[in-house]
Structure formats: C-alpha cells, structure tokens
Design a protein around this motif. Structure first.
Motif, PDB file in Angstrom:
ATOM      1  N   TYR A   1      -6.281 -69.125 -96.876  1.00 31.75           N
ATOM      2  CA  TYR A   1      -6.083 -68.263 -95.708  1.00 31.75           C
ATOM      3  C   TYR A   1      -4.620 -68.161 -95.279  1.00 31.75           C
ATOM      4  CZ  TYR A   1      -5.490 -72.505 -92.951  1.00 31.75           C
ATOM      5  OH  TYR A   1      -5.030 -73.702 -92.464  1.00 31.75           O
ATOM      6  N   TRP A   2      -3.862 -69.233 -95.425  1.00 31.33           N
ATOM      7  CA  TRP A   2      -2.498 -69.270 -94.907  1.00 31.33           C
ATOM      8  C   TRP A   2      -1.503 -68.466 -95.745  1.00 31.33           C
ATOM      9  CZ3 TRP A   2       0.524 -71.444 -98.610  1.00 31.33           C
ATOM     10  CH2 TRP A   2      -0.093 -72.366 -99.469  1.00 31.33           C
ATOM     11  N   VAL A   3      -1.887 -68.076 -96.952  1.00 31.68           N
ATOM     12  CA  VAL A   3      -0.971 -67.304 -97.800  1.00 31.68           C
ATOM     13  C   VAL A   3      -0.660 -65.950 -97.169  1.00 31.68           C
ATOM     14  CG1 VAL A   3      -0.777 -66.089-100.013  1.00 31.68           C
ATOM     15  CG2 VAL A   3      -1.557 -68.459 -99.949  1.00 31.68           C
ATOM     16  N   GLU A   4      -1.625 -65.407 -96.444  1.00 28.84           N
ATOM     17  CA  GLU A   4      -1.406 -64.105 -95.800  1.00 28.84           C
ATOM     18  C   GLU A   4      -0.190 -64.134 -94.879  1.00 28.84           C
ATOM     19  OE1 GLU A   4      -3.857 -60.811 -93.093  1.00 28.84           O
ATOM     20  OE2 GLU A   4      -4.877 -62.584 -93.915  1.00 28.84           O
ATOM     21  N   SER A   5       0.056 -65.268 -94.230  1.00 25.68           N
ATOM     22  CA  SER A   5       1.190 -65.362 -93.304  1.00 25.68           C
ATOM     23  C   SER A   5       2.528 -65.267 -94.023  1.00 25.68           C
ATOM     24  CB  SER A   5       1.117 -66.661 -92.503  1.00 25.68           C
ATOM     25  OG  SER A   5       1.237 -67.786 -93.354  1.00 25.68           O
ATOM     26  N   LEU A   6       2.543 -65.529 -95.337  1.00 24.59           N
ATOM     27  CA  LEU A   6       3.787 -65.440 -96.096  1.00 24.59           C
ATOM     28  C   LEU A   6       4.199 -63.993 -96.337  1.00 24.59           C
ATOM     29  CD1 LEU A   6       3.145 -68.200 -98.809  1.00 24.59           C
ATOM     30  CD2 LEU A   6       4.243 -68.455 -96.588  1.00 24.59           C
ATOM     31  N   GLU A   7       3.284 -63.063 -96.140  1.00 25.52           N
ATOM     32  CA  GLU A   7       3.587 -61.653 -96.363  1.00 25.52           C
ATOM     33  C   GLU A   7       4.353 -61.035 -95.208  1.00 25.52           C
ATOM     34  OE1 GLU A   7       0.009 -59.575 -97.212  1.00 25.52           O
ATOM     35  OE2 GLU A   7      -0.242 -60.459 -99.202  1.00 25.52           O
ATOM     36  N   THR A   8       4.359 -61.693 -94.070  1.00 24.85           N
ATOM     37  CA  THR A   8       5.029 -61.134 -92.891  1.00 24.85           C
ATOM     38  C   THR A   8       6.159 -62.060 -92.449  1.00 24.85           C
ATOM     39  OG1 THR A   8       3.486 -62.251 -91.382  1.00 24.85           O
ATOM     40  CG2 THR A   8       2.914 -60.024 -92.116  1.00 24.85           C
ATOM     41  N   GLY A   9       7.104 -61.503 -91.722  1.00 26.75           N
ATOM     42  CA  GLY A   9       8.226 -62.300 -91.239  1.00 26.75           C
ATOM     43  C   GLY A   9       9.476 -61.456 -91.132  1.00 26.75           C
TER      44      GLY A   9
ATOM     45  N   ILE B   1       0.534 -79.256-100.211  1.00 26.78           N
ATOM     46  CA  ILE B   1       0.915 -78.038-100.935  1.00 26.78           C
ATOM     47  C   ILE B   1       1.195 -76.908 -99.954  1.00 26.78           C
ATOM     48  CG2 ILE B   1       0.052 -76.237-102.481  1.00 26.78           C
ATOM     49  CD1 ILE B   1      -1.373 -78.460-104.047  1.00 26.78           C
ATOM     50  N   GLN B   2       0.394 -76.809 -98.893  1.00 22.62           N
ATOM     51  CA  GLN B   2       0.618 -75.762 -97.892  1.00 22.62           C
ATOM     52  C   GLN B   2       2.005 -75.876 -97.288  1.00 22.62           C
ATOM     53  OE1 GLN B   2      -2.284 -75.583 -94.745  1.00 22.62           O
ATOM     54  NE2 GLN B   2      -1.052 -74.177 -93.503  1.00 22.62           N
ATOM     55  N   TRP B   3       2.401 -77.093 -96.915  1.00 21.99           N
ATOM     56  CA  TRP B   3       3.739 -77.277 -96.329  1.00 21.99           C
ATOM     57  C   TRP B   3       4.820 -76.925 -97.343  1.00 21.99           C
ATOM     58  CZ3 TRP B   3       7.678 -80.651 -97.827  1.00 21.99           C
ATOM     59  CH2 TRP B   3       8.800 -80.643 -96.979  1.00 21.99           C
ATOM     60  N   LEU B   4       4.693 -77.439 -98.560  1.00 23.95           N
ATOM     61  CA  LEU B   4       5.688 -77.188 -99.598  1.00 23.95           C
ATOM     62  C   LEU B   4       5.888 -75.698 -99.835  1.00 23.95           C
ATOM     63  CD1 LEU B   4       7.438 -77.904-102.123  1.00 23.95           C
ATOM     64  CD2 LEU B   4       5.300 -78.012-103.412  1.00 23.95           C
ATOM     65  N   LEU B   5       4.794 -74.969-100.002  1.00 23.49           N
ATOM     66  CA  LEU B   5       4.899 -73.548-100.327  1.00 23.49           C
ATOM     67  C   LEU B   5       5.320 -72.718 -99.121  1.00 23.49           C
ATOM     68  CD1 LEU B   5       1.812 -73.130-102.691  1.00 23.49           C
ATOM     69  CD2 LEU B   5       4.224 -73.453-103.286  1.00 23.49           C
ATOM     70  N   THR B   6       4.928 -73.139 -97.934  1.00 24.85           N
ATOM     71  CA  THR B   6       5.347 -72.410 -96.735  1.00 24.85           C
ATOM     72  C   THR B   6       6.848 -72.535 -96.520  1.00 24.85           C
ATOM     73  OG1 THR B   6       3.186 -72.716 -95.682  1.00 24.85           O
ATOM     74  CG2 THR B   6       5.035 -72.188 -94.242  1.00 24.85           C
ATOM     75  N   VAL B   7       7.383 -73.739 -96.684  1.00 27.14           N
ATOM     76  CA  VAL B   7       8.829 -73.920 -96.522  1.00 27.14           C
ATOM     77  C   VAL B   7       9.583 -73.207 -97.643  1.00 27.14           C
ATOM     78  CG1 VAL B   7      10.701 -75.615 -96.508  1.00 27.14           C
ATOM     79  CG2 VAL B   7       8.596 -76.083 -95.257  1.00 27.14           C
ATOM     80  N   THR B   8       9.024 -73.218 -98.840  1.00 27.08           N
ATOM     81  CA  THR B   8       9.685 -72.571 -99.979  1.00 27.08           C
ATOM     82  C   THR B   8       9.680 -71.055 -99.849  1.00 27.08           C
ATOM     83  OG1 THR B   8       9.021 -74.389-101.446  1.00 27.08           O
ATOM     84  CG2 THR B   8       9.710 -72.329-102.490  1.00 27.08           C
ATOM     85  N   TYR B   9       8.536 -70.485 -99.506  1.00 27.70           N
ATOM     86  CA  TYR B   9       8.371 -69.037 -99.589  1.00 27.70           C
ATOM     87  C   TYR B   9       8.275 -68.314 -98.250  1.00 27.70           C
ATOM     88  CZ  TYR B   9       7.373 -69.933-104.516  1.00 27.70           C
ATOM     89  OH  TYR B   9       7.459 -70.332-105.823  1.00 27.70           O
ATOM     90  N   GLY B  10       8.007 -69.017 -97.170  1.00 26.22           N
ATOM     91  CA  GLY B  10       7.858 -68.352 -95.891  1.00 26.22           C
ATOM     92  C   GLY B  10       9.190 -67.961 -95.271  1.00 26.22           C
ATOM     93  N   ASP B  11       9.126 -67.152 -94.212  1.00 21.18           N
ATOM     94  CA  ASP B  11      10.366 -66.870 -93.501  1.00 21.18           C
ATOM     95  C   ASP B  11      10.759 -68.102 -92.688  1.00 21.18           C
ATOM     96  OD1 ASP B  11       8.721 -66.820 -91.219  1.00 21.18           O
ATOM     97  OD2 ASP B  11       9.686 -65.032 -90.395  1.00 21.18           O
ATOM     98  N   ARG B  12      11.926 -68.100 -92.098  1.00 24.01           N
ATOM     99  CA  ARG B  12      12.457 -69.307 -91.455  1.00 24.01           C
ATOM    100  C   ARG B  12      11.592 -69.771 -90.290  1.00 24.01           C
ATOM    101  NH1 ARG B  12      18.902 -69.895 -91.955  1.00 24.01           N
ATOM    102  NH2 ARG B  12      19.112 -69.078 -94.080  1.00 24.01           N
ATOM    103  N   ALA B  13      11.110 -68.836 -89.504  1.00 24.07           N
ATOM    104  CA  ALA B  13      10.282 -69.220 -88.358  1.00 24.07           C
ATOM    105  C   ALA B  13       9.003 -69.907 -88.817  1.00 24.07           C
ATOM    106  CB  ALA B  13       9.949 -67.984 -87.515  1.00 24.07           C
TER     107      ALA B  13
ATOM    108  N   ALA C   1       5.627 -74.842 -89.694  1.00 22.78           N
ATOM    109  CA  ALA C   1       4.902 -75.743 -90.585  1.00 22.78           C
ATOM    110  C   ALA C   1       5.478 -77.149 -90.513  1.00 22.78           C
ATOM    111  CB  ALA C   1       4.961 -75.206 -92.013  1.00 22.78           C
ATOM    112  N   SER C   2       6.789 -77.255 -90.428  1.00 20.43           N
ATOM    113  CA  SER C   2       7.439 -78.565 -90.368  1.00 20.43           C
ATOM    114  C   SER C   2       7.190 -79.237 -89.020  1.00 20.43           C
ATOM    115  CB  SER C   2       8.939 -78.413 -90.617  1.00 20.43           C
ATOM    116  OG  SER C   2       9.173 -77.866 -91.908  1.00 20.43           O
TER     117      SER C   2
END
Length: 299
Positions: free
Chosen positions: A25-33, A93-105, A110-111
C-alpha cells in the motif's frame, strides 16, 4: 515451468514486501511529492538499493548487528522477529525504500516513525566486560553501529555481486550518511575509509561479543520460517553473506566460510531471482513516475 516461476515470484514478493504483487500500500505514496528526493536517478543509493545483491546484504547486516550486545538486547527484549519475522523485514524494507525513493518530506516522515519506535525500546544489558549497562535504541552508539553495519553490508554485497557504483564506494557511503542522519546518527561516515575506521573501532575497543543470544539469533537467521521451496536458494545466499564477512567477525558469530564456491553460487541464485522478479522494483517505478511528473509540470 511458467506456473512454477509465477508461484516462486509470488512467494518472493510476499516475503520481501508483504504483498503478492510486490506493490504494498505504501508504494503509492512514492508517486507523489514535491522533489526528486535526497538522491534521485543515477545516484549511488539508487544503484545499490536497486541491485538484487540487497537480498544478501540484508542477511549480512542482520548477522553483523547481533555482535553489539546493546543492539542484541534491544532485539531480544523488544523485537517480534521470532513471532513475525516477515513483518519486521517488511517494515525495514519500507523504511529503506521510502528514504531511497521517496521525496524528502516522505523520507523524513518515515524516519520520524522509526525514531518514535526507538523511544520505547529501553532496558539493560551485560557488556563484553561483564558490566551491566542501560541501553536505549536511540543511543548514539547503537544508532551508529546499526548504520555502519547496514552501510557496510550493502556496499560490500554490491561490490561482490553488483556492477559499478556511480561515484564509487565513497559516493555511496556519503549519500547514505543522509539516511543515518535522518534517524539521529550523529557522526555517520562520509567515505569508505571513515566507514572502515568506525567499524574497526567497535571491534578494537572490545565492544563486540558473541554469546548465547548471538547464537540464538544466528540460528534463526540461518533457518528462517520461509517456504520450503525458497530455502535452497536462501541457504546459498546465507553462505554467500557469511563468505563476505571478515574472519574476526565470523569467529564471534560462530560461523565458518564454506569451502565450496558459494560466492559464485550466490551470483547464479541472484541472477535467477532477478529474472523472476524483473529488472526494476515497484518502488523505483513509482519514484520515476513522480519525477517525470515534476519535470513535465516544470516545463
């Protein structure tokens, strides 16, 4: 053969992401930012964390983490790894990929969640000198240890089984220091030399140790509750991870390097896994979609 491949792919994706399709479910949030994130396409962090060698790196990092008695006490006292190991894995894995691929906010959010979890992880442990000491997961020493062994594991695994890294090892260590700083690491290494020095300092000052808790954790990591069809490949990757750990740490872990060509065998297994999973992850594709949207809006 096709059906078997699909079943194995489903099992792999479920194990790694908690979702049979590999899109939790959380991957969708990586599409916006509002930005490309801390790293972006072409970065060392994207290159290393998109590599299939991360599967071995995770095993190596878990093994090394157990050697700090304070970190091991936190895992022993507070972690649900034996009752729900895949849940803990998917959270990491969620934290790792969110920090790697998500926007800064999103990476910061996540951190912050990781920090809130750390706030309640407290207790005492007996150190390598036999003295009882208090610990908290947010202690500077424990945060530094976990960050150093994580960075070292992913770097060494990629050097062994991955391709080149943009900017080399120094670039990756420097970039991933940002992730450490986001969770409170005060003195994260910014070069390969600093990474090696910090790791060695933990060993040289007598902080690290083996023992019953380490033995218990190593047994669990060696034989996790995976599906039977996945265990042969996992055992090869476990042996590969052990082979990349320096002898002095292997001795504390009670592990020996296999005399078999496990590095080559691991390369073959990882190649098969890459074929089964495909060339890119849903997280990377979501991030690229966000960045493409930002670029089109800017134009």
């Amino acid at each position: 053969m096709g059906t078997l491949t699909n079943v194995w792919r489903s099992h792999l994706l479920s194990t790694l992401s908690g979702d049979d399709d590999g899109r939790p479910y959380w991957v969708e949030s990586l599409e916006t930012g509002n930005d490309a994130g801390y790293f972006g396409p072409g970065s060392a962090s994207w290159t290393v964390h998109a590599g299939i060698s991360t599967m071995v790196a995770g095993i190596r990092a878990l093994l090394m983490q157990t050697l700090h008695p304070g970190a091991m006490a936190g895992v022993h006292d507070w972690s649900r790894y034996q009752e729900d190991p895949l849940g803990r894995l998917s959270g990491t894995i969620q934290w790792l990929l969110t920090v790697t691929y998500g926007d800064r906010a999103l990476a910061q959010q996540a951190s912050t969640r990781v920090g809130r979890f750390h706030d309640r992880v407290v207790g005492t442990y007996v150190d390598a000198r036999g003295e009882e000491r208090p610990y908290a997961a947010g202690d500077a020493e424990l945060l530094s240890w976990v960050h150093v062994v994580f960075t070292d594991a992913f770097l060494r695994s990629h050097e062994t089984w991955g391709g080149s890294i943009p900017g080399g090892a120094d670039r990756y260590v420097d970039e991933w220091a940002t992730a450490g700083e986001l969770i409170g690491v005060a003195d994260a290494p910014h070069s390969e030399a600093e990474l090696r020095a910090q790791l060695e300092a933990f060993r040289a000052d007598g902080t690290l140790m083996g023992g019953e808790r380490v033995d218990e954790a190593v047994r669990f990591i060696r034989n996790p509750p995976l599906r039977k069809g996945m265990m042969p490949a996992y055992r090869v990757m476990f042996a590969g991870a052990v082979a990349t750990i320096p002898r002095e740490y292997r001795q504390m872990l009670g592990l020996k390097r296999s005399p078999l060509p496990v590095v080559t065998a691991t390369r073959l297994v990882l190649g098969l896994v890459r074929i089964v999973l495909g060339p890119s992850s849903t997280s990377e594709r979501a991030a690229r979609k966000r960045i493409a949207s930002l670029r089109s809006t800017a134009v």
